[in-house]
Write an enzyme that holds these catalytic residues in place. Structure first.
Site, PDB file in Angstrom:
ATOM      1  N   THR A 133       0.824  -1.206   0.000  1.00  0.00           N
ATOM      2  CA  THR A 133       0.000   0.000   0.000  1.00  0.00           C
ATOM      3  C   THR A 133       0.857   1.253   0.000  1.00  0.00           C
ATOM      4  O   THR A 133       2.006   1.230   0.480  1.00  0.00           O
ATOM      5  CB  THR A 133      -0.912   0.014   1.246  1.00  0.00           C
ATOM      6  OG1 THR A 133      -1.587   1.270   1.345  1.00  0.00           O
ATOM      7  CG2 THR A 133      -0.110  -0.185   2.521  1.00  0.00           C
ATOM      8  N   ASP A 134       0.288   2.351  -0.480  1.00  0.00           N
ATOM      9  CA  ASP A 134       0.994   3.634  -0.418  1.00  0.00           C
ATOM     10  C   ASP A 134       1.064   4.195   1.000  1.00  0.00           C
ATOM     11  O   ASP A 134       1.837   5.104   1.286  1.00  0.00           O
ATOM     12  CB  ASP A 134       0.362   4.658  -1.361  1.00  0.00           C
ATOM     13  CG  ASP A 134      -1.099   4.966  -1.054  1.00  0.00           C
ATOM     14  OD1 ASP A 134      -1.673   4.344  -0.128  1.00  0.00           O
ATOM     15  OD2 ASP A 134      -1.684   5.820  -1.750  1.00  0.00           O
ATOM     16  N   GLU A 135       0.284   3.618   1.917  1.00  0.00           N
ATOM     17  CA  GLU A 135       0.253   4.151   3.275  1.00  0.00           C
ATOM     18  C   GLU A 135       1.562   3.934   4.026  1.00  0.00           C
ATOM     19  O   GLU A 135       1.803   4.572   5.060  1.00  0.00           O
ATOM     20  CB  GLU A 135      -0.923   3.569   4.053  1.00  0.00           C
ATOM     21  CG  GLU A 135      -2.272   3.969   3.461  1.00  0.00           C
ATOM     22  CD  GLU A 135      -3.445   3.650   4.365  1.00  0.00           C
ATOM     23  OE1 GLU A 135      -3.325   3.844   5.586  1.00  0.00           O
ATOM     24  OE2 GLU A 135      -4.476   3.207   3.833  1.00  0.00           O
ATOM     25  N   TYR A 158      -1.790  -0.221  10.982  1.00  0.00           N
ATOM     26  CA  TYR A 158      -1.930  -0.935   9.710  1.00  0.00           C
ATOM     27  C   TYR A 158      -0.733  -0.657   8.804  1.00  0.00           C
ATOM     28  O   TYR A 158      -0.086  -1.581   8.292  1.00  0.00           O
ATOM     29  CB  TYR A 158      -3.224  -0.532   9.009  1.00  0.00           C
ATOM     30  CG  TYR A 158      -3.217  -0.839   7.527  1.00  0.00           C
ATOM     31  CD1 TYR A 158      -3.090  -2.144   7.072  1.00  0.00           C
ATOM     32  CD2 TYR A 158      -3.331   0.178   6.580  1.00  0.00           C
ATOM     33  CE1 TYR A 158      -3.060  -2.432   5.709  1.00  0.00           C
ATOM     34  CE2 TYR A 158      -3.306  -0.102   5.227  1.00  0.00           C
ATOM     35  CZ  TYR A 158      -3.172  -1.408   4.792  1.00  0.00           C
ATOM     36  OH  TYR A 158      -3.147  -1.686   3.451  1.00  0.00           O
ATOM     37  N   LYS A 162       2.231  -3.249   7.385  1.00  0.00           N
ATOM     38  CA  LYS A 162       2.525  -3.474   5.967  1.00  0.00           C
ATOM     39  C   LYS A 162       3.969  -3.103   5.642  1.00  0.00           C
ATOM     40  O   LYS A 162       4.631  -3.771   4.845  1.00  0.00           O
ATOM     41  CB  LYS A 162       1.555  -2.677   5.090  1.00  0.00           C
ATOM     42  CG  LYS A 162       0.137  -3.216   5.084  1.00  0.00           C
ATOM     43  CD  LYS A 162       0.055  -4.637   4.518  1.00  0.00           C
ATOM     44  CE  LYS A 162       0.325  -4.663   3.019  1.00  0.00           C
ATOM     45  NZ  LYS A 162       0.130  -6.055   2.472  1.00  0.00           N
TER      46      LYS A 162
END
Length: 351
Positions: A133-135, A158, A162
């Site tokens: 993810t870009d997060e 989260y 990741k």
């Protein structure tokens, strides 16, 4: 025949990927733990299909994964399995560490051990593709975009989980030579998304006449990517990506959250007006912002475009209209999620 082991293939992105892969003639071994976000209803069209083998199990079960690898000898493993909802990670981070970190480590160990047993040609052709993810990059200011060299700065449990899984994938490539690929996507939307995420949540609540909750001032910016475009990008990376590399996947569709909510309201007003004639924007309610809410994400997908020729096939306006139409046409799927009945059928098929 090409065979892929797909983990998390009953979830939103994984489920869409599985349906598309089977339609393209790929044999898919689909391993999913069927947590709350795993939905066998999503896979109804491939139940009993000769190219789809569903296995109810956990990526952390090394013996099960080893057996599946030995029996089916996939050409690639694609890891979609993850706990992915930020709000849930704030309330209970331990589950995210267990699945996203411990589970990914167990999966990598099983895959590494299997890969070592292959002959030279088999090792050269094998791929482990990790969907991230870009997060993991944190939050942006008003300008700029994440690229593959952006330093990691995760701001939620989260995102931190990741980021840890990404580092494990990188380490397994550099330490053991495992042929890995990692993708970082922006916010996905489209069919079969669990209605805790913004777009399906707003659609469901708008149709029910309930308040439409918008965090803070609604000014958070996200880059929206249709799940079908995301799946096409993953196939491109799997087919032609350079081993050990990461690729960012974005929709080139930055929108403020409040703009997305208002666009959904307008589409629903046109397709299914309220009985009282009032616009659905009147249902918007601003609520207290969540802790640590990142202000802006944006993806620079230039590397993917230059190396592999990928670009999103649909505009956000087109994709959002298609998505609203899908949810209107599949209210039975939504209803079974909302009332919990989709979780009553949990019997997996051993492969």
């Amino acid at each position: 025949m090409t065979t892929w082991l797909v983990t998390g293939g009953a979830g939103f992105i994984g489920g869409n990927f599985v349906l598309d892969a089977v339609a393209r003639g790929v044999r898919v071994v689909n391993l999913d733990a069927l947590t709350y976000a795993g939905n066998r209803d999503t896979l109804a069209s491939v139940e009993g299909h000769p190219l789809h083998v569903f296995v109810h199990g956990d990526i952390g079960d090394r013996a099960l994964v080893a057996r599946l690898l030995a029996e089916h000898r996939p050409d690639a493993v694609l890891n979609f399995a993850a706990e992915s909802h930020v709000d849930r990670s704030i309330d209970g981070p331990a589950a995210f560490i267990q699945t996203n970190v411990v589970g990914t480590l167990a999966l990598l160990e099983a895959v590494r051990d299997h890969w070592k047993t292959l002959d030279a040609a088999g090792r050269d052709g094998f791929r482990f593709l990790h969907v991230s993810t870009d997060e993991v990059y944190g939050s942006l200011g008003e300008t700029g975009a994440f690229n593959e060299d952006t330093p990691y700065a995760p701001n939620s449990p989260y995102a931190a989980s990741k980021a840890a899984s990404d580092h494990l994938v990188r380490a397994f490539h550099h330490t053991y030579g495992l042929p890995t690929l990692t993708t970082h996507c922006s916010n996905n939307y489209g069919p079969y998304q669990f209605p805790e995420k913004l777009i399906p949540l707003v659609i469901a609540k708008a149709l029910a006449g309930e308040p439409l909750p918008v965090y803070g001032d609604g000014g958070q910016v996200r880059d929206w990517l249709h799940v079908a475009d995301h799946c096409a990008a993953i196939r491109a990376v799997l087919a032609g990506g350079r081993v050990g590399q990461t690729y960012n996947i974005g929709g080139n569709a930055e929108r403020r959250n409040i703009e997305v909510v208002k666009a959904i309201c307008a589409l629903l007003d046109a397709r299914r007006p309220r009985a009282d004639g009032r616009p659905r924007e009147s249902q918007i309610t601003f609520v207290q912002d969540r802790p640590g809410h990142d202000r802006r994400y944006a993806i620079d997908a230039g590397k993917l475009r230059r190396e592999l020729g990928w670009a999103p096939a649909r505009s956000f306006e087109q994709g959002l209209a298609e998505t609203v139409d899908w949810y209107l046409a599949h209210q039975d799927w939504v209803a079974r999620v909302l009332d919990g009945s989709y979780r009553l059928e949990r019997i997996g098929t051993a492969a």
